[in-house]
Design an enzyme around this catalytic site. Structure first.
Site, PDB file in Angstrom:
ATOM      1  N   SER A 261       0.662  -1.251  -0.145  1.00 55.63           N
ATOM      2  CA  SER A 261       0.018  -0.010  -0.185  1.00 55.63           C
ATOM      3  C   SER A 261       0.882   1.364   0.101  1.00 55.63           C
ATOM      4  O   SER A 261       1.715   1.212  -0.945  1.00 55.63           O
ATOM      5  CB  SER A 261      -0.937  -0.027   1.040  1.00 55.63           C
ATOM      6  OG  SER A 261      -1.907   0.891   1.165  1.00 55.63           O
TER       7      SER A 261
ATOM      8  N   ASP B 158     -10.124  -2.854  -6.294  1.00 57.07           N
ATOM      9  CA  ASP B 158      -9.182  -1.670  -5.759  1.00 57.07           C
ATOM     10  C   ASP B 158      -9.305  -0.439  -6.491  1.00 57.07           C
ATOM     11  O   ASP B 158      -8.594  -0.468  -7.875  1.00 57.07           O
ATOM     12  CB  ASP B 158      -8.020  -2.132  -5.809  1.00 57.07           C
ATOM     13  CG  ASP B 158      -7.070  -1.015  -4.826  1.00 57.07           C
ATOM     14  OD1 ASP B 158      -7.539  -0.054  -4.271  1.00 57.07           O
ATOM     15  OD2 ASP B 158      -5.623  -1.421  -4.496  1.00 57.07           O
TER      16      ASP B 158
ATOM     17  N   HIS C  56      -8.379  -4.292  -1.666  1.00 55.25           N
ATOM     18  CA  HIS C  56      -6.956  -3.535  -1.258  1.00 55.25           C
ATOM     19  C   HIS C  56      -6.567  -4.378   0.043  1.00 55.25           C
ATOM     20  O   HIS C  56      -7.378  -4.476   0.842  1.00 55.25           O
ATOM     21  CB  HIS C  56      -7.292  -2.098  -0.996  1.00 55.25           C
ATOM     22  CG  HIS C  56      -6.132  -1.395  -0.773  1.00 55.25           C
ATOM     23  ND1 HIS C  56      -5.141  -0.912  -1.893  1.00 55.25           N
ATOM     24  CD2 HIS C  56      -5.507  -0.782   0.300  1.00 55.25           C
ATOM     25  CE1 HIS C  56      -4.086  -0.267  -1.248  1.00 55.25           C
ATOM     26  NE2 HIS C  56      -4.091  -0.090   0.140  1.00 55.25           N
TER      27      HIS C  56
END
EC number: 3.1.1.1
Length: 434
Positions: free
Chosen positions: A262, A366, A396
């Site tokens: 991320s 996502d 995600h």
């Protein structure tokens, strides 16, 4: 589509995350920026204690590497490092190989660091490399956790589980970086911490080399260094070891991989650029590849996925915008900031053709996926190996979020990463390529 349990958990996750972000935004900017030491974990974070014994095939320890900040690393050492030979080449994935039952255990494995067997001291209880054993050198992977800049840590329970899995399937030493969080330390603190760990790794490698040739006493830059006869480690005038023994015995920094999760993907990409700029100044450290897992990219011109999936699971776009407001300084807030958009016109650093091979992992549900794919496509245009692994029905952080870590898809993702990474870290060449 994601399961009902994932959808319900996503709703509560976003509510809690939004509440946390709004509380952090209420902190005055002057107060938020006054703490240069910073924090690398939150008090409400579920953490896993370090365990220097190979209870599940991986030993861990925490190191505070910068006395001026809260920057820390957690080392994940797989038990395969104790084997003097490489795993069998006919294995598709390098799961942790077991030790030869007929071979003796390392002599100092359960002894206090720097102490012999007959000293009357409390035993350390963890692994300490033996100078008499021919240790195996493993590649090093720097891992940067996710959490939207404001949460997550190198010692969180979820990150600990993920790094243990990666250490075993990739057969590498993982250094999980506990960088400083926002808003206590905004950009570029987290990015600078990532580069600092890379330089620290190089320093450790150089100090380990000094151990092999240093005499009993020597002065370096005005500091008296001594050679500890029992273990052969360099210590300063206070008797504190300057060399990390696990890395000195088992790390091969010439095969270094960066992995970012991320927002950690943004840090990894920045560190890779700085490594390219540094070139031979980083020796013996060499970044041979990087893995970007659903990177936290954004831009002023929205992509199709940012429009269609803006309210997707867990980190939706409105919540992510709040995170960026906490991370970027107010005067620099811009979605085309180089930290946010890797393809921004004001992106500094080396040309894309000099970037290391890059594996990008994206999820179907996502909203950040399209920009990550676009970055991979630009790398491919300049002949950089940059494949994209897209996972159907995934969200995600599907391979790193606490409730999703034990799913078959999360395990498969780790194994897919291992297959690609081994093209660049295997001493046997590209036998693991697709």
């Amino acid at each position: 589509m994601p399961s009902v349990a994932v959808k319900l958990y996503s709703v509560f996750f976003k509510l809690l995350l939004k509440h946390r972000l709004q509380n952090l935004i209420s902190i005055s900017p002057d107060h938020a920026l006054s703490d240069s030491f910073g924090v690398s974990t939150r008090s409400d974070e579920s953490v896993a204690a370090a365990n220097p014994s190979f209870t599940d095939g991986v030993a861990t320890k925490d190191i505070h590497i910068d006395p001026m900040t809260s920057l820390t690393v957690r080392i994940f050492l797989p038990e395969s490092a104790l084997s003097p030979t490489e795993p069998r080449s006919d294995r598709r994935h390098s799961h942790t190989p077991s030790l030869n039952q007929n071979s003796p255990a390392p002599e100092t494995r359960r002894n206090s660091y720097g102490c012999s067997n007959n000293e009357n001291l409390e035993p350390y209880g963890g692994y300490a490399p033996s100078p008499k054993r021919n240790s195996r050198k493993l590649p090093v992977m720097l891992q940067f956790h996710g959490g939207g800049w404001v949460s997550g840590s190198s010692d969180s329970a979820a990150n600990d589980f993920f790094c243990r899995r990666i250490a075993k399937v990739c057969d590498v030493i993982v250094l999980a970086v506990g960088y400083r969080l926002a808003p206590e330390n905004r950009y570029p603190a987290a990015f600078e911490d990532g580069v600092k760990v890379l330089h620290w790794l190089g320093k450790q490698a150089n100090l380990a080399d000094c151990c092999k040739s240093l005499g009993n006493n020597r002065r370096v830059n005005g500091v008296e260094l001594k050679k500890l006869n029992v273990q052969g480690h360099i210590v300063d005038a206070f008797g504190a070891s300057m060399v990390e023994p696990w890395l000195a015995a088992h790390a091969d920094p010439s095969r270094c991989v960066l992995l970012g999760v991320s927002c950690g993907g943004n840090i990894a990409d920045y560190v890779a650029r700085k490594a390219v700029e540094a070139g031979k100044l980083l020796e013996p450290v060499k970044v041979v590849a990087q893995v970007l897992m659903y990177p936290f990219f954004i831009g002023n011109n929205p992509t199709q996925s940012e429009i269609k999936l803006a309210n997707s699971y867990f980190y939706d776009k409105p919540v992510s915008v709040l995170a960026w407001k906490l991370f970027l300084p107010e005067k620099e807030f811009d979605f085309d900031h180089p930290a946010a958009n890797p393809l921004a016109h004001n992106r500094s650093g080396p040309p894309l053709k000099l970037m290391p091979p890059t594996l990008t992992v994206v999820a179907e549900h996502d909203w950040m996926r399209d920009r990550a794919i676009a970055y991979a496509e630009e790398l491919r245009k300049v002949n950089v190996d940059s494949p994209v692994l897209e996972y159907k029905d995934a969200v995600h952080e599907f391979a790193t979020l606490d409730m999703l870590l034990k799913t078959p898809q999360a395990q498969a993702c780790a194994e897919d990463i291992a297959i690609w990474v081994k093209k660049y870290i295997s001493l046997r060449g590209h036998e693991f390529s697709y």
